[in-house]
Design a protein around this motif. Structure first.
Motif, PDB file in Angstrom:
ATOM      1  N   LYS A  36     -23.718  19.754   7.738  1.00 38.00           N
ATOM      2  CA  LYS A  36     -24.341  20.211   8.973  1.00 38.00           C
ATOM      3  C   LYS A  36     -23.927  21.657   9.270  1.00 38.00           C
ATOM      4  N   ALA A  37     -22.933  21.869  10.121  1.00 38.95           N
ATOM      5  CA  ALA A  37     -22.590  23.224  10.563  1.00 38.95           C
ATOM      6  C   ALA A  37     -21.917  24.047   9.472  1.00 38.95           C
ATOM      7  N   HIS A  38     -21.194  23.397   8.563  1.00 42.27           N
ATOM      8  CA  HIS A  38     -20.497  24.106   7.487  1.00 42.27           C
ATOM      9  C   HIS A  38     -20.239  23.115   6.364  1.00 42.27           C
ATOM     10  N   ALA A  39     -19.684  23.590   5.257  1.00 38.68           N
ATOM     11  CA  ALA A  39     -19.564  22.769   4.054  1.00 38.68           C
ATOM     12  C   ALA A  39     -18.715  21.520   4.258  1.00 38.68           C
ATOM     13  N   ASN A  40     -17.752  21.577   5.167  1.00 37.76           N
ATOM     14  CA  ASN A  40     -16.873  20.433   5.406  1.00 37.76           C
ATOM     15  C   ASN A  40     -17.352  19.530   6.538  1.00 37.76           C
ATOM     16  N   ASP A  41     -18.497  19.837   7.112  1.00 38.20           N
ATOM     17  CA  ASP A  41     -19.054  19.039   8.206  1.00 38.20           C
ATOM     18  C   ASP A  41     -20.064  18.064   7.620  1.00 38.20           C
ATOM     19  N   VAL A  42     -19.561  16.935   7.128  1.00 36.74           N
ATOM     20  CA  VAL A  42     -20.399  16.002   6.374  1.00 36.74           C
ATOM     21  C   VAL A  42     -20.894  14.870   7.265  1.00 36.74           C
ATOM     22  N   VAL A  43     -21.978  14.246   6.835  1.00 40.79           N
ATOM     23  CA  VAL A  43     -22.542  13.102   7.547  1.00 40.79           C
ATOM     24  C   VAL A  43     -23.105  12.129   6.522  1.00 40.79           C
ATOM     25  N   SER A  44     -23.024  10.852   6.826  1.00 37.70           N
ATOM     26  CA  SER A  44     -23.568   9.838   5.927  1.00 37.70           C
ATOM     27  C   SER A  44     -24.660   9.050   6.637  1.00 37.70           C
ATOM     28  N   ASP A  45     -25.403   8.268   5.836  1.00 37.20           N
ATOM     29  CA  ASP A  45     -26.411   7.403   6.433  1.00 37.20           C
ATOM     30  C   ASP A  45     -25.772   6.343   7.328  1.00 37.20           C
ATOM     31  N   VAL A  46     -24.500   6.044   7.102  1.00 36.37           N
ATOM     32  CA  VAL A  46     -23.813   5.061   7.932  1.00 36.37           C
ATOM     33  C   VAL A  46     -23.513   5.636   9.313  1.00 36.37           C
TER      34      VAL A  46
END
Length: 258
Positions: A36-46
């Motif tokens: 999202k906002a940066h490389a370490n700002d991750v999101v999953s389908d969960v």
């Protein structure tokens, strides 16, 4: 508008547990999306499925309430009540299996937090609070630690992993670590509720979002934690919490470095 806050807390806790159960069941099959906002700002389908589960149930119960949610399922409201939701605080821990995470739900009446729930799925621990009613863990009252000297204190540290905040956090840790007992890096909500339960003696969070700290902050305050930031109240820029006896030394140290 009057509302049965005990009933609200109970439903919020039930939804947090249901979302946590979904997260445990789907951990082996999760899919990670684009940052999202940066490389370490991750999101999953969960993350997204968990948020949808919570928001849909809350909307069914209180269709006129506003919702502020991390993964985009927010909506405007007309009741004066606002739900603040982080469906999975600590996504990087969840995805990498390297640490704890939690489900966070808070309810505000205007600008005032009234109900908070933080659920840790692996340990099956549900922290909760009602404004003015104290804080609890799985139904049992919790209180902040007695507050050892700073040199013996265990301090939780939370920060967003973007480049600017990592540099800022590095400065704070360099100043704090030599003078405290030890530190633990934790997602922001668990940092605050572990402080509320006396597992930590102090905690700080840098550059969070409201959904990261809203639920944990009310639980911490109701457990007797002193909270502040640049001034007398915490902000998403800087949240500092400590046992009352430890607050003067800890807050001075952190504010000077942050």
């Amino acid at each position: 508008m009057d509302r049965d806050l005990s009933g609200v807390r109970d439903l919020a806790a039930e939804l947090a547990v249901r979302a946590g159960r979904l997260q445990l069941e789907r951990r082996d099959t999760l899919r990670v999306g684009a940052p999202k906002a940066h490389a370490n700002d991750v999101v999953s389908d969960v993350d997204i499925a968990s948020e949808r589960l919570i928001v849909e149930a809350l909307h069914a119960a209180w269709p006129d309430d506003a919702v502020q949610a991390e993964e985009g399922n927010g909506r405007a409201g007309s009741s004066g009540w606002n739900w603040v939701i982080d469906p999975l605080d600590g996504t990087r821990n969840y995805i990498s299996r390297t640490g704890p995470w939690s489900v966070c739900i808070a309810l505000y009446e205007g600008d005032e937090p009234r109900v908070a729930v933080v659920h840790e799925p692996v340990a099956n621990e549900t922290f909760s609070a009602i404004d003015g009613g104290g804080a609890s863990l799985n139904g049992e009252k919790i209180t902040v630690s007695g507050g050892p000297p700073l040199a013996e204190a265990l301090v939780g540290v939370s920060f967003q992993p973007n480049p600017a905040t990592k540099e800022r956090a590095g400065k704070v840790i360099r100043e704090l670590l030599p003078v405290c007992g030890d530190i633990r890096r934790l997602p922001a909500a668990l940092n605050l509720v572990y402080l509320a339960a006396g597992r930590l003696d102090a905690g700080l969070a840098l550059d969070t979002n409201l959904w990261d700290i809203a639920a944990g902050a009310l639980i911490a305050r109701e457990a007797g934690v002193v909270l502040g930031g640049r001034g007398d109240d915490f902000t998403t820029d800087l949240t500092v919490g400590a046992a009352p006896a430890l607050w003067p030394a800890l807050s001075e140290q952190v504010r000077a470095a942050a």
